[in-house]
Design a protein around this motif. Structure first.
Motif, PDB file in Angstrom:
ATOM      1  N   UNK A 132      18.262   2.998   1.167  1.00 10.25           N
ATOM      2  CA  UNK A 132      18.870   3.755   0.073  1.00 10.25           C
ATOM      3  C   UNK A 132      20.381   3.694   0.246  1.00 10.25           C
ATOM      4  N   UNK A 133      21.008   2.676  -0.340  1.00 11.49           N
ATOM      5  CA  UNK A 133      22.466   2.525  -0.257  1.00 11.49           C
ATOM      6  C   UNK A 133      22.962   2.581   1.189  1.00 11.49           C
ATOM      7  N   UNK A 134      22.241   1.887   2.078  1.00  8.11           N
ATOM      8  CA  UNK A 134      22.616   1.853   3.481  1.00  8.11           C
ATOM      9  C   UNK A 134      22.041   2.985   4.309  1.00  8.11           C
ATOM     10  N   UNK A 135      21.391   3.930   3.679  1.00  3.54           N
ATOM     11  CA  UNK A 135      20.750   5.040   4.397  1.00  3.54           C
ATOM     12  C   UNK A 135      19.303   4.644   4.682  1.00  3.54           C
ATOM     13  N   UNK A 136      18.953   4.564   5.936  1.00 10.36           N
ATOM     14  CA  UNK A 136      17.639   4.071   6.337  1.00 10.36           C
ATOM     15  C   UNK A 136      16.606   5.193   6.275  1.00 10.36           C
ATOM     16  N   UNK A 137      15.563   4.966   5.494  1.00 15.48           N
ATOM     17  CA  UNK A 137      14.418   5.872   5.424  1.00 15.48           C
ATOM     18  C   UNK A 137      13.231   5.102   6.023  1.00 15.48           C
ATOM     19  N   UNK A 138      12.902   5.429   7.263  1.00 14.46           N
ATOM     20  CA  UNK A 138      11.918   4.639   8.014  1.00 14.46           C
ATOM     21  C   UNK A 138      10.517   5.211   7.831  1.00 14.46           C
ATOM     22  N   UNK A 139       9.594   4.352   7.426  1.00 14.20           N
ATOM     23  CA  UNK A 139       8.215   4.766   7.174  1.00 14.20           C
ATOM     24  C   UNK A 139       7.391   4.627   8.456  1.00 14.20           C
ATOM     25  N   UNK A 140       6.708   5.685   8.825  1.00  7.90           N
ATOM     26  CA  UNK A 140       5.892   5.722  10.033  1.00  7.90           C
ATOM     27  C   UNK A 140       4.430   5.934   9.653  1.00  7.90           C
ATOM     28  N   UNK A 141       3.565   5.149  10.243  1.00  7.69           N
ATOM     29  CA  UNK A 141       2.126   5.277   9.999  1.00  7.69           C
ATOM     30  C   UNK A 141       1.637   6.509  10.755  1.00  7.69           C
ATOM     31  N   UNK A 142       1.259   7.561  10.019  1.00  9.72           N
ATOM     32  CA  UNK A 142       0.886   8.830  10.671  1.00  9.72           C
ATOM     33  C   UNK A 142      -0.474   9.320  10.165  1.00  9.72           C
ATOM     34  N   UNK A 143      -1.556   8.659  10.597  1.00  8.54           N
ATOM     35  CA  UNK A 143      -2.890   9.096  10.181  1.00  8.54           C
ATOM     36  C   UNK A 143      -3.286  10.407  10.851  1.00  8.54           C
ATOM     37  N   UNK A 144      -4.418  10.935  10.417  1.00  7.73           N
ATOM     38  CA  UNK A 144      -4.943  12.195  10.953  1.00  7.73           C
ATOM     39  C   UNK A 144      -5.370  13.104   9.826  1.00  7.73           C
ATOM     40  N   UNK A 145      -4.450  13.366   8.914  1.00  8.58           N
ATOM     41  CA  UNK A 145      -4.807  14.063   7.672  1.00  8.58           C
ATOM     42  C   UNK A 145      -5.513  13.092   6.734  1.00  8.58           C
ATOM     43  N   UNK A 146      -4.985  11.878   6.674  1.00 10.18           N
ATOM     44  CA  UNK A 146      -5.579  10.800   5.880  1.00 10.18           C
ATOM     45  C   UNK A 146      -5.223   9.485   6.550  1.00 10.18           C
ATOM     46  N   UNK A 147      -6.079   8.492   6.393  1.00  8.09           N
ATOM     47  CA  UNK A 147      -5.821   7.188   7.002  1.00  8.09           C
ATOM     48  C   UNK A 147      -4.672   6.464   6.307  1.00  8.09           C
ATOM     49  N   UNK A 148      -4.390   6.839   5.064  1.00  9.52           N
ATOM     50  CA  UNK A 148      -3.339   6.179   4.285  1.00  9.52           C
ATOM     51  C   UNK A 148      -2.071   7.028   4.231  1.00  9.52           C
ATOM     52  N   UNK A 149      -1.768   7.719   5.307  1.00  9.60           N
ATOM     53  CA  UNK A 149      -0.650   8.653   5.323  1.00  9.60           C
ATOM     54  C   UNK A 149       0.543   8.044   6.059  1.00  9.60           C
ATOM     55  N   UNK A 150       1.701   8.110   5.422  1.00  9.66           N
ATOM     56  CA  UNK A 150       2.935   7.770   6.111  1.00  9.66           C
ATOM     57  C   UNK A 150       3.877   8.972   6.094  1.00  9.66           C
ATOM     58  N   UNK A 151       4.735   9.022   7.083  1.00  4.59           N
ATOM     59  CA  UNK A 151       5.818   9.996   7.104  1.00  4.59           C
ATOM     60  C   UNK A 151       7.129   9.216   7.057  1.00  4.59           C
ATOM     61  N   UNK A 152       8.190   9.887   6.661  1.00  3.19           N
ATOM     62  CA  UNK A 152       9.474   9.215   6.459  1.00  3.19           C
ATOM     63  C   UNK A 152      10.513   9.857   7.378  1.00  3.19           C
ATOM     64  N   UNK A 153      11.125   9.027   8.220  1.00  2.00           N
ATOM     65  CA  UNK A 153      12.205   9.505   9.086  1.00  2.00           C
ATOM     66  C   UNK A 153      13.543   9.109   8.482  1.00  2.00           C
ATOM     67  N   UNK A 154      14.330  10.114   8.134  1.00  2.00           N
ATOM     68  CA  UNK A 154      15.666   9.932   7.569  1.00  2.00           C
ATOM     69  C   UNK A 154      16.649   9.941   8.728  1.00  2.00           C
TER      70      UNK A 154
END
Length: 310
Positions: free
Chosen positions: A142-164
């Protein structure tokens, strides 16, 4: 709508006030939405965009933590208003955004067509060329701002979290539990795990929570609801409750009234913990706030339980 580090919290209006959040991250005149609520939330999302001084064409990304309808049901309708935005989703969830037929059918089988229409609105497909799959470590720029997607299952197998990385915060969807502001006390926020159907995996959820905490974020931004700090304490609370919840499910397994017994036991658990937290509301007040989540947690634990005994 509140803002810190260019992060705006949006109340999607789903169910009740301060129940379901989406987020707008603004960087250098461009935006990324994280989750979006249902179709009915689209006007709120666009109002939040205007309040932040942005036009729809300045939204580059719509990132979905997972495709449960309170998080992503309005993705198709919202994307149709954002001419430049790409939709970022876990690889396991992408097909449901491109063709939501199966997602709609599964939910309709539980709730009925009429309730689905009223609660969520008809799901709108997203053109495949606008959908970006985000495997582990995928970085949204996002305009040089890194939003990193992490595979975080447990609630759902298709769940990601985003580290800003810039703000040093995580957008956790449902991985880091539920924390409603009505339960805040002098001890801070009160948190509850979410085991809702149909893919609850306690071991994976423990691992996902540990991964997020290992980043040492200053705060977690939950869908239900908003920002929480004191991350390590809340993580300890989640780990303890996940263990107790699975133990309760195992006790409930052979009971003829399993579902009702489990709902009652979960209500006891959360009421006791809320009282220890300094919350002085009644049991009925707790049920008024957490009743839907208790029902869904019981259902999710039962699906998990049956899977263990197959």
């Amino acid at each position: 709508m509140t803002s810190l580090h260019g992060i705006h919290t949006i109340d999607t209006g789903f169910v009740r006030p301060r129940f379901d959040a989406a987020y707008l991250v603004v960087e250098n005149g461009h935006g990324a939405f994280i989750d979006c609520g249902t179709n009915h939330a689209v006007p709120r999302m666009l109002d939040a965009l205007a309040a932040a001084g942005l036009e729809p064409a300045q939204v580059d990304w719509l990132i979905l933590t997972h495709v449960h309808l309170d998080h992503a049901g309005g993705a198709g309708e919202l994307a149709a208003t954002l001419p430049q935005a790409k939709v970022v989703v876990h690889p396991r969830g992408a097909r449901h955004m491109i063709d939501p037929t199966q997602l709609w059918a599964g939910a309709s089988a539980v709730y009925g067509e009429a309730v689905m229409e009223q609660t969520y609105g008809r799901l709108r497909p997203i053109p495949a060329e606008r959908v970006i799959t985000a495997p582990e470590g995928h970085v949204v720029d996002l305009q040089g701002r890194a939003l990193r997607c992490l595979d975080t299952p447990g609630h759902a197998m298709h769940h990601l979290s985003v580290y800003d990385e810039k703000a040093n915060v995580c957008f956790t969807g449902d991985t880091f539990g539920l924390s409603y502001r009505e339960f805040d006390t002098a001890k801070g926020p009160f948190i509850v795990p979410t085991s809702s159907p149909v893919q609850f995996d306690p071991s994976a959820l423990h691992d996902s929570i540990r991964r997020l905490v290992a980043l040492h974020p200053q705060a977690m931004y939950l869908t239900h609801y908003d920002q929480v700090r004191d991350v390590e304490k809340l993580a300890d609370d989640l780990h303890a409750q996940i263990d107790v919840m699975t133990e309760l499910a195992l006790v409930a397994y052979r009971k003829p009234d399993r579902h009702d017994w489990l709902k009652h036991a979960l209500t006891d658990l959360y009421a006791e913990r809320a009282a220890d937290h300094g919350w002085n509301g009644s049991r009925q007040a707790l049920i008024d706030i957490l009743g839907m989540d208790i029902e869904l947690n019981a259902q999710g634990l039962e699906v998990w339980l049956d899977r263990q005994h197959q």
